[in-house]
Scaffold this motif. Sequence first.
Motif, short mmCIF file in Angstrom:
data_model
loop_
_atom_site.label_atom_id
_atom_site.label_comp_id
_atom_site.label_asym_id
_atom_site.label_seq_id
_atom_site.Cartn_x
_atom_site.Cartn_y
_atom_site.Cartn_z
N SER A 36 -12.17 35.05 -49.88
CA SER A 36 -13.41 35.76 -48.86
C SER A 36 -13.37 37.09 -48.72
N ASP A 37 -14.20 37.62 -48.00
CA ASP A 37 -14.19 39.02 -47.68
C ASP A 37 -13.71 39.91 -48.44
N ALA A 38 -14.28 39.82 -49.89
CA ALA A 38 -13.77 40.53 -51.19
C ALA A 38 -14.83 41.90 -50.96
N TYR A 39 -14.07 43.15 -51.07
CA TYR A 39 -14.97 44.36 -51.51
C TYR A 39 -14.31 45.51 -51.83
N MET A 40 -15.11 46.34 -52.43
CA MET A 40 -14.51 47.42 -53.14
C MET A 40 -15.19 48.87 -52.41
N PRO A 41 -14.50 49.41 -51.68
CA PRO A 41 -15.17 50.71 -51.37
C PRO A 41 -15.55 51.56 -52.53
N GLN A 42 -16.85 52.20 -52.43
CA GLN A 42 -17.14 53.19 -53.41
C GLN A 42 -16.03 54.04 -53.75
N PRO A 43 -15.43 53.93 -54.99
CA PRO A 43 -14.46 55.11 -55.17
C PRO A 43 -14.85 56.54 -55.10
N VAL A 44 -14.03 57.41 -54.61
CA VAL A 44 -14.21 58.96 -54.63
C VAL A 44 -13.61 59.31 -55.88
N SER A 45 -12.66 58.61 -56.45
CA SER A 45 -11.98 59.25 -57.66
C SER A 45 -12.71 58.70 -58.81
N ASP A 46 -12.94 59.29 -60.08
CA ASP A 46 -13.28 58.98 -61.23
C ASP A 46 -12.26 57.79 -61.94
N SER A 47 -11.06 57.75 -61.47
CA SER A 47 -10.14 56.90 -62.24
C SER A 47 -9.46 55.88 -61.34
N MET A 48 -9.40 55.92 -60.09
CA MET A 48 -9.03 55.10 -59.23
C MET A 48 -9.82 54.49 -58.17
N ALA A 49 -9.63 52.96 -57.97
CA ALA A 49 -10.22 52.49 -56.86
C ALA A 49 -9.33 51.45 -56.01
N ALA A 50 -9.70 51.08 -54.75
CA ALA A 50 -8.95 50.03 -54.31
C ALA A 50 -9.88 48.77 -54.01
N GLY A 51 -9.47 47.92 -53.96
CA GLY A 51 -10.12 46.56 -53.77
C GLY A 51 -9.38 45.57 -52.56
N PHE A 52 -10.14 45.00 -51.69
CA PHE A 52 -9.70 44.09 -50.72
C PHE A 52 -10.23 42.46 -50.82
N LEU A 53 -9.30 41.76 -50.50
CA LEU A 53 -9.81 40.43 -50.17
C LEU A 53 -8.93 39.57 -49.66
N THR A 54 -9.27 38.34 -49.12
CA THR A 54 -8.23 37.30 -48.66
C THR A 54 -8.52 36.24 -49.23
N VAL A 55 -7.26 35.64 -49.62
CA VAL A 55 -7.04 34.38 -50.42
C VAL A 55 -6.63 33.25 -49.40
N THR A 56 -7.46 32.21 -49.48
CA THR A 56 -7.07 31.14 -48.20
C THR A 56 -6.58 29.95 -48.92
N ASN A 57 -5.42 29.20 -48.58
CA ASN A 57 -5.15 27.90 -49.25
C ASN A 57 -5.14 26.95 -48.21
N LYS A 58 -6.03 25.95 -48.57
CA LYS A 58 -6.22 25.11 -47.56
C LYS A 58 -5.39 23.77 -48.17
N GLY A 59 -4.36 23.84 -49.12
CA GLY A 59 -3.61 22.60 -49.39
C GLY A 59 -2.36 22.72 -48.90
N GLY A 60 -1.59 22.02 -49.39
CA GLY A 60 -0.16 21.74 -48.88
C GLY A 60 0.94 22.24 -49.44
N THR A 61 0.41 22.95 -50.82
CA THR A 61 1.47 23.37 -51.51
C THR A 61 1.42 24.74 -51.76
N LYS A 62 2.28 25.80 -51.66
CA LYS A 62 2.14 27.25 -51.69
C LYS A 62 1.59 27.58 -53.34
N ASP A 63 1.09 28.50 -53.47
CA ASP A 63 0.89 29.14 -54.70
C ASP A 63 1.15 30.43 -54.78
N GLU A 64 1.16 31.35 -56.07
CA GLU A 64 1.35 32.67 -56.08
C GLU A 64 0.26 33.37 -56.88
#
Length: 152
Positions: A36-64
Amino acid sequence: MRRFAPVTVVLAGALVLAGCGSEDSPADSKAELSVSDAYMPQPVSDSMAAGFLTVTNKGGTKDELTSVTSDVGEVTAHETVGSSMQEATDLAVPAHGQLVFKSGGSHLMFEKLKRKPEQGEKVTVKLHFAESGTVTVEMPVKSATYSPKTGH
Ligand SMILES: [Cu+2]
């Protein structure tokens, strides 16, 4: 009102199958991931950008989260340590927990961009997990100064 653009999540392989015959046995249930909540702020650089998101695990086993790929460039997960950033070392998604990339904390780092994402576009990002396989996220590109609001 929901402020985030809808995020299309395509769950591959085991996750989809697990969804078909799911039993509610929290003790040994598989990792059950959603993004959920995935977005990328429009990059100011021609070569680099950042991205954000949330991964939620509803299960009983961890993941990676083992790696991240995108067609726009190379992606690594970074964490902020003091005033500098380094490659994130702990990308676990705990059972009944979250892995959060948010402004000011950990982020996805896009480098060697093949093109510069513009506001209004979507960037396809593939999250590769140890247990759940690949989760594809369509990450909307927001304004350079966008930050998600919390609350109502
Ligand atoms: Cu970074």
